[in-house]
Design a protein around this motif. Structure first.
Motif, PDB file in Angstrom:
ATOM      1  N   GLY A  25       0.775  -1.227   0.000  1.00 65.89           N
ATOM      2  CA  GLY A  25       0.000   0.000   0.000  1.00 65.89           C
ATOM      3  C   GLY A  25       0.808   1.280   0.000  1.00 65.89           C
ATOM      4  N   ARG A  26       0.101   2.394   0.198  1.00 64.22           N
ATOM      5  CA  ARG A  26       0.687   3.729   0.081  1.00 64.22           C
ATOM      6  C   ARG A  26       1.416   4.198   1.335  1.00 64.22           C
ATOM      7  NH1 ARG A  26      -4.842   6.587  -2.151  1.00 64.22           N
ATOM      8  NH2 ARG A  26      -4.678   5.985  -4.359  1.00 64.22           N
ATOM      9  N   LYS A  27       1.074   3.621   2.465  1.00 62.98           N
ATOM     10  CA  LYS A  27       1.645   4.116   3.719  1.00 62.98           C
ATOM     11  C   LYS A  27       3.127   3.794   3.829  1.00 62.98           C
ATOM     12  CE  LYS A  27      -2.512   3.894   6.608  1.00 62.98           C
ATOM     13  NZ  LYS A  27      -3.093   3.329   7.839  1.00 62.98           N
ATOM     14  N   GLY A  28       3.815   4.604   4.614  1.00 62.13           N
ATOM     15  CA  GLY A  28       5.237   4.419   4.857  1.00 62.13           C
ATOM     16  C   GLY A  28       5.789   5.669   5.499  1.00 62.13           C
ATOM     17  N   GLY A  29       6.995   6.021   5.155  1.00 62.51           N
ATOM     18  CA  GLY A  29       7.574   7.248   5.673  1.00 62.51           C
ATOM     19  C   GLY A  29       8.920   7.017   6.335  1.00 62.51           C
ATOM     20  N   SER A  30       9.688   8.098   6.436  1.00 59.59           N
ATOM     21  CA  SER A  30      11.030   8.026   7.007  1.00 59.59           C
ATOM     22  C   SER A  30      11.018   7.583   8.464  1.00 59.59           C
ATOM     23  CB  SER A  30      11.716   9.390   6.880  1.00 59.59           C
ATOM     24  OG  SER A  30      11.906   9.733   5.519  1.00 59.59           O
ATOM     25  N   ASN A  31       9.993   8.014   9.214  1.00 54.18           N
ATOM     26  CA  ASN A  31       9.930   7.629  10.626  1.00 54.18           C
ATOM     27  C   ASN A  31       9.709   6.124  10.777  1.00 54.18           C
ATOM     28  OD1 ASN A  31       7.282   7.897   9.592  1.00 54.18           O
ATOM     29  ND2 ASN A  31       6.431   8.327  11.600  1.00 54.18           N
ATOM     30  N   ILE A  32       8.883   5.561   9.924  1.00 53.35           N
ATOM     31  CA  ILE A  32       8.636   4.118   9.969  1.00 53.35           C
ATOM     32  C   ILE A  32       9.894   3.356   9.571  1.00 53.35           C
ATOM     33  CG2 ILE A  32       7.320   2.226   8.964  1.00 53.35           C
ATOM     34  CD1 ILE A  32       5.721   3.916  10.904  1.00 53.35           C
ATOM     35  N   ALA A  33      10.536   3.781   8.498  1.00 54.81           N
ATOM     36  CA  ALA A  33      11.757   3.122   8.041  1.00 54.81           C
ATOM     37  C   ALA A  33      12.836   3.168   9.123  1.00 54.81           C
ATOM     38  CB  ALA A  33      12.259   3.789   6.758  1.00 54.81           C
ATOM     39  N   ALA A  34      12.979   4.313   9.770  1.00 56.82           N
ATOM     40  CA  ALA A  34      13.973   4.444  10.842  1.00 56.82           C
ATOM     41  C   ALA A  34      13.631   3.544  12.024  1.00 56.82           C
ATOM     42  CB  ALA A  34      14.070   5.899  11.294  1.00 56.82           C
ATOM     43  N   SER A  35      12.348   3.424  12.327  1.00 59.52           N
ATOM     44  CA  SER A  35      11.950   2.592  13.471  1.00 59.52           C
ATOM     45  C   SER A  35      12.338   1.132  13.252  1.00 59.52           C
ATOM     46  CB  SER A  35      10.443   2.720  13.727  1.00 59.52           C
ATOM     47  OG  SER A  35       9.675   1.983  12.782  1.00 59.52           O
ATOM     48  N   ILE A  36      12.323   0.677  12.009  1.00 59.44           N
ATOM     49  CA  ILE A  36      12.704  -0.701  11.703  1.00 59.44           C
ATOM     50  C   ILE A  36      14.197  -0.906  11.920  1.00 59.44           C
ATOM     51  CG2 ILE A  36      12.850  -2.420   9.853  1.00 59.44           C
ATOM     52  CD1 ILE A  36      10.263  -1.090   8.732  1.00 59.44           C
ATOM     53  N   VAL A  37      15.002   0.050  11.470  1.00 59.07           N
ATOM     54  CA  VAL A  37      16.441  -0.031  11.728  1.00 59.07           C
ATOM     55  C   VAL A  37      16.704  -0.038  13.229  1.00 59.07           C
ATOM     56  CG1 VAL A  37      18.691   1.034  11.355  1.00 59.07           C
ATOM     57  CG2 VAL A  37      16.952   1.166   9.565  1.00 59.07           C
ATOM     58  N   ASN A  38      15.980   0.784  13.962  1.00 59.11           N
ATOM     59  CA  ASN A  38      16.179   0.845  15.411  1.00 59.11           C
ATOM     60  C   ASN A  38      15.853  -0.483  16.076  1.00 59.11           C
ATOM     61  OD1 ASN A  38      16.987   3.495  15.204  1.00 59.11           O
ATOM     62  ND2 ASN A  38      14.975   4.340  15.671  1.00 59.11           N
ATOM     63  N   ALA A  39      14.785  -1.116  15.637  1.00 55.66           N
ATOM     64  CA  ALA A  39      14.433  -2.433  16.193  1.00 55.66           C
ATOM     65  C   ALA A  39      15.526  -3.447  15.878  1.00 55.66           C
ATOM     66  CB  ALA A  39      13.089  -2.887  15.634  1.00 55.66           C
ATOM     67  N   LEU A  40      16.033  -3.422  14.654  1.00 60.48           N
ATOM     68  CA  LEU A  40      17.119  -4.332  14.277  1.00 60.48           C
ATOM     69  C   LEU A  40      18.378  -4.076  15.106  1.00 60.48           C
ATOM     70  CD1 LEU A  40      16.796  -4.221  10.380  1.00 60.48           C
ATOM     71  CD2 LEU A  40      16.239  -6.173  11.841  1.00 60.48           C
ATOM     72  N   ALA A  41      18.687  -2.807  15.328  1.00 59.58           N
ATOM     73  CA  ALA A  41      19.891  -2.451  16.089  1.00 59.58           C
ATOM     74  C   ALA A  41      19.790  -2.933  17.535  1.00 59.58           C
ATOM     75  CB  ALA A  41      20.110  -0.939  16.039  1.00 59.58           C
ATOM     76  N   ILE A  42      18.619  -2.766  18.129  1.00 58.29           N
ATOM     77  CA  ILE A  42      18.431  -3.220  19.513  1.00 58.29           C
ATOM     78  C   ILE A  42      18.560  -4.742  19.596  1.00 58.29           C
ATOM     79  CG2 ILE A  42      16.715  -3.437  21.368  1.00 58.29           C
ATOM     80  CD1 ILE A  42      15.676  -0.647  20.408  1.00 58.29           C
ATOM     81  N   MET A  43      17.977  -5.438  18.613  1.00 56.82           N
ATOM     82  CA  MET A  43      18.089  -6.903  18.605  1.00 56.82           C
ATOM     83  C   MET A  43      19.536  -7.346  18.360  1.00 56.82           C
ATOM     84  SD  MET A  43      14.609  -8.417  16.870  1.00 56.82           S
ATOM     85  CE  MET A  43      14.518  -7.336  15.444  1.00 56.82           C
ATOM     86  N   ALA A  44      20.286  -6.571  17.563  1.00 56.00           N
ATOM     87  CA  ALA A  44      21.680  -6.900  17.309  1.00 56.00           C
ATOM     88  C   ALA A  44      22.488  -6.837  18.597  1.00 56.00           C
ATOM     89  CB  ALA A  44      22.263  -5.948  16.262  1.00 56.00           C
ATOM     90  N   VAL A  45      22.221  -5.830  19.413  1.00 62.53           N
ATOM     91  CA  VAL A  45      22.912  -5.694  20.699  1.00 62.53           C
ATOM     92  C   VAL A  45      22.500  -6.824  21.643  1.00 62.53           C
ATOM     93  CG1 VAL A  45      23.130  -4.259  22.765  1.00 62.53           C
ATOM     94  CG2 VAL A  45      23.213  -3.203  20.494  1.00 62.53           C
ATOM     95  N   GLU A  46      21.229  -7.116  21.697  1.00 74.00           N
ATOM     96  CA  GLU A  46      20.730  -8.156  22.591  1.00 74.00           C
ATOM     97  C   GLU A  46      21.252  -9.534  22.220  1.00 74.00           C
ATOM     98  OE1 GLU A  46      16.459  -6.031  23.757  1.00 74.00           O
ATOM     99  OE2 GLU A  46      16.530  -7.632  22.259  1.00 74.00           O
ATOM    100  N   ALA A  47      21.526  -9.751  20.934  1.00 74.65           N
ATOM    101  CA  ALA A  47      21.951 -11.063  20.454  1.00 74.65           C
ATOM    102  C   ALA A  47      23.459 -11.287  20.549  1.00 74.65           C
ATOM    103  CB  ALA A  47      21.505 -11.249  18.994  1.00 74.65           C
ATOM    104  N   ARG A  48      24.173 -10.290  21.016  1.00 80.62           N
ATOM    105  CA  ARG A  48      25.639 -10.442  21.090  1.00 80.62           C
ATOM    106  C   ARG A  48      26.041 -11.569  22.040  1.00 80.62           C
ATOM    107  NH1 ARG A  48      28.259  -4.515  21.740  1.00 80.62           N
ATOM    108  NH2 ARG A  48      26.813  -4.524  23.474  1.00 80.62           N
TER     109      ARG A  48
END
Length: 205
Positions: free
Chosen positions: A182-205
């Motif tokens: 669909g049409r929805k999205g945005g820079s804030n949403i895209a950034a939030s996904i990177v942030n979730a990945l980054a937090i999981m990367a730290v937790e998985a160390r």
């Protein structure tokens, strides 16, 4: 309330309202953070994950990859602390003079030209599109031509012209992605996904 307390309470509210869901343990933190960022529960129905895309993103961050965004808004919204812990870097080329020159000469958008300029940097990294369908469509072209090889693509362009269509093209690509219908999205949403990945990367160390 302290910031962490507010976030924790927000997550509890989201989890209560969502109830049972079918997301995996590594997908749910991403969806939850997207809802937390936007207060939009529709992403539960529209988000799409390529198999192993989440793990590809986490591993790329743990390797200290380049994360390249199509907008400075997305770049600013990404948590740098976790990325820098692994030696990674977050950048956006959209405002570079060379990108503006290339776009003018080619009669294209700066977002498209920025993708071309980032080919070498994105090797093994993460390309994040939170605004421009032209950037996502060009990135898909380059991946098909084997001229670009990021570890994964986060594709959330927003709008009425080619936003949904570019995401459909991404979903047809046999390549690691996280995107939505669909049409929805945005820079804030895209950034939030990177942030979730980054937090999981730290937790998985």
């Amino acid at each position: 309330m302290k910031p962490q307390e507010i976030e924790d309470l927000s997550f509890k509210i989201i989890e209560k309202e969502v109830g049972d869901h079918s997301f995996s343990d590594d997908q749910w933190p991403i969806v939850r953070r997207m809802i937390h960022t936007s207060a939009d529960f529709e992403y539960i129905q529209t988000i799409r994950f390529y198999p192993d895309a989440v793990q590809k993103g986490i591993q790329a961050i743990q390797r200290g990859c380049y994360i390249i965004t199509d907008t400075n808004m997305a770049r600013v919204g990404i948590r740098k602390k976790e990325i820098h812990e692994f030696g990674g870097n977050v950048s956006c080329l959209i405002a570079e003079e060379a990108v503006a020159k290339k776009a003018k000469e080619a009669g294209s958008t700066r977002a498209l030209a920025a993708v071309d300029m980032a080919c070498e940097q994105m090797e093994g990294g993460i390309y994040v599109v939170g605004n421009a369908p032209t950037a996502l469509l060009r990135l898909i072209e380059l991946i098909k031509e084997k001229k670009a090889n990021p570890a994964m693509v986060i594709g959330f362009p927003v709008g009425f012209v080619n936003a949904a269509e570019s995401k459909d093209e991404l979903m047809a690509l046999d390549f690691p992605y996280i995107t939505n219908k669909g049409r929805k999205g945005g820079s804030n949403i895209a950034a939030s996904i990177v942030n979730a990945l980054a937090i999981m990367a730290v937790e998985a160390r």
